[in-house]
Design an enzyme around this catalytic site. Structure first.
Site, PDB file in Angstrom:
ATOM      1  N   VAL A  26       5.438  16.387  18.039  1.00  0.00           N
ATOM      2  CA  VAL A  26       4.412  16.685  19.034  1.00  0.00           C
ATOM      3  C   VAL A  26       3.823  18.044  18.674  1.00  0.00           C
ATOM      4  O   VAL A  26       4.564  19.010  18.461  1.00  0.00           O
ATOM      5  CB  VAL A  26       5.044  16.758  20.443  1.00  0.00           C
ATOM      6  N   CYS A  27       2.518  18.134  18.612  1.00  0.00           N
ATOM      7  CA  CYS A  27       1.884  19.405  18.247  1.00  0.00           C
ATOM      8  C   CYS A  27       2.118  20.447  19.332  1.00  0.00           C
ATOM      9  O   CYS A  27       1.771  20.230  20.496  1.00  0.00           O
ATOM     10  CB  CYS A  27       0.392  19.220  18.040  1.00  0.00           C
ATOM     11  N   ILE A  28       2.638  21.582  18.924  1.00  0.00           N
ATOM     12  CA  ILE A  28       2.978  22.614  19.913  1.00  0.00           C
ATOM     13  C   ILE A  28       1.734  23.210  20.578  1.00  0.00           C
ATOM     14  O   ILE A  28       1.727  23.462  21.790  1.00  0.00           O
ATOM     15  CB  ILE A  28       3.862  23.727  19.295  1.00  0.00           C
TER      16      ILE A  28
END
Lengths: 118, 133
Positions: free
Chosen positions: A76-78
């Site tokens: 998941v992209c931070i």
């Protein structure tokens, strides 16, 4: 073939998540290697354990988690997650938060990066 | 080795405002530019509005990102193209394009390069992977 998948859209609202899931299932069955799955934009909402869909419907987050349990790296992209209130604490098991560098590595290492979304 | 460096293209096809795709897509470009990859960016369809100069997002109440596009060259993103047909269909000319940086030696402003669709198609055919925003 080495494949990576990037998902741009949130769950239920858009078919992208379902299409990506079905695509990955089919690809694995055909013997392709999935280098990773990356959630970006509203896609980060796909793996929150806070979702509680009606029992007669698919549970999208649990479905991704089960796929992660098979050893596929789900990221998941931070940056996208922080913007939308998605943090480690709310993630289902077998997914992890990390940076866009992971998407970069997937784009470099995979033979095809397949994007699902508008 | 140079021949191992992968070509990765970004296409920007959506209008810059109204959804977050183009803005978050810009964040991806800036990160990927730091890696060993041969990055190019093509603005086409409504995406050409993202490189139109003089965007003012104040009334929208959102943070604009024209200034960041104006610094692409600083991030070593120099292969920046605009589809001529998309631009012309929207009444834009080269004059309307923003500056994305300046030449290190001559200090001349650098603008995205206007190209025809068949040139874009040829570039696309050479890519290892393409990301669309």
């Amino acid at each position: 073939m080495k494949l990576a998948v990037c998902i741009y859209e949130g769950p239920y609202n858009h078919a992208a998540s379902d299409s990506a899931y079905n695509f990955i299932q089919a690809a694995v069955q055909k013997g392709h290697e999935i280098k990773g799955i990356f959630f970006y934009h509203d896609g980060v909402y796909n793996v929150t354990k806070l979702m509680e869909p009606p029992q007669d419907d698919r549970h999208i987050a649990n479905r991704w988690s089960a796929l992660g349990a098979t050893g596929i790296d789900i990221v998941v992209c931070i940056a996208a997650a922080k913007r939308r209130g998605i943090v480690d604490d709310v993630l289902v098991p077998n997914v992890r938060i990390s940076g866009l560098g992971q998407l970069t590595m997937m784009a470099i290492e995979a033979d095809r990066l397949v994007v699902f979304g508008d | 080795m140079a021949e191992d460096i992968k070509k990765i293209m970004f296409t920007v096809r959506k209008p810059p405002h109204g959804t977050i795709y183009v803005y978050e897509g810009l964040e991806v470009k800036l990160i990927m530019a730091a890696y060993d990859a041969d990055i190019s960016v093509v603005f086409m369809d409504d995406g050409v509005f993202a490189v139109k100069k003089g965007q003012d997002t104040k009334a929208l109440g959102i943070k604009g990102f024209e200034a960041t596009y104006g610094a692409l060259v600083d991030y070593e993103i120099t292969k920046v193209f605009v589809d001529r047909q998309s631009m012309e269909e929207r009444g834009m000319t080269e004059e309307d394009l923003l500056v994305i940086g300046e030449d290190e030696d001559t200090e001349e402003p650098i603008k995205p390069q206007v190209v025809d669709s068949d040139e874009i198609a040829a570039m696309m055919a050479e890519q290892h992977n393409i990301l669309a925003f």
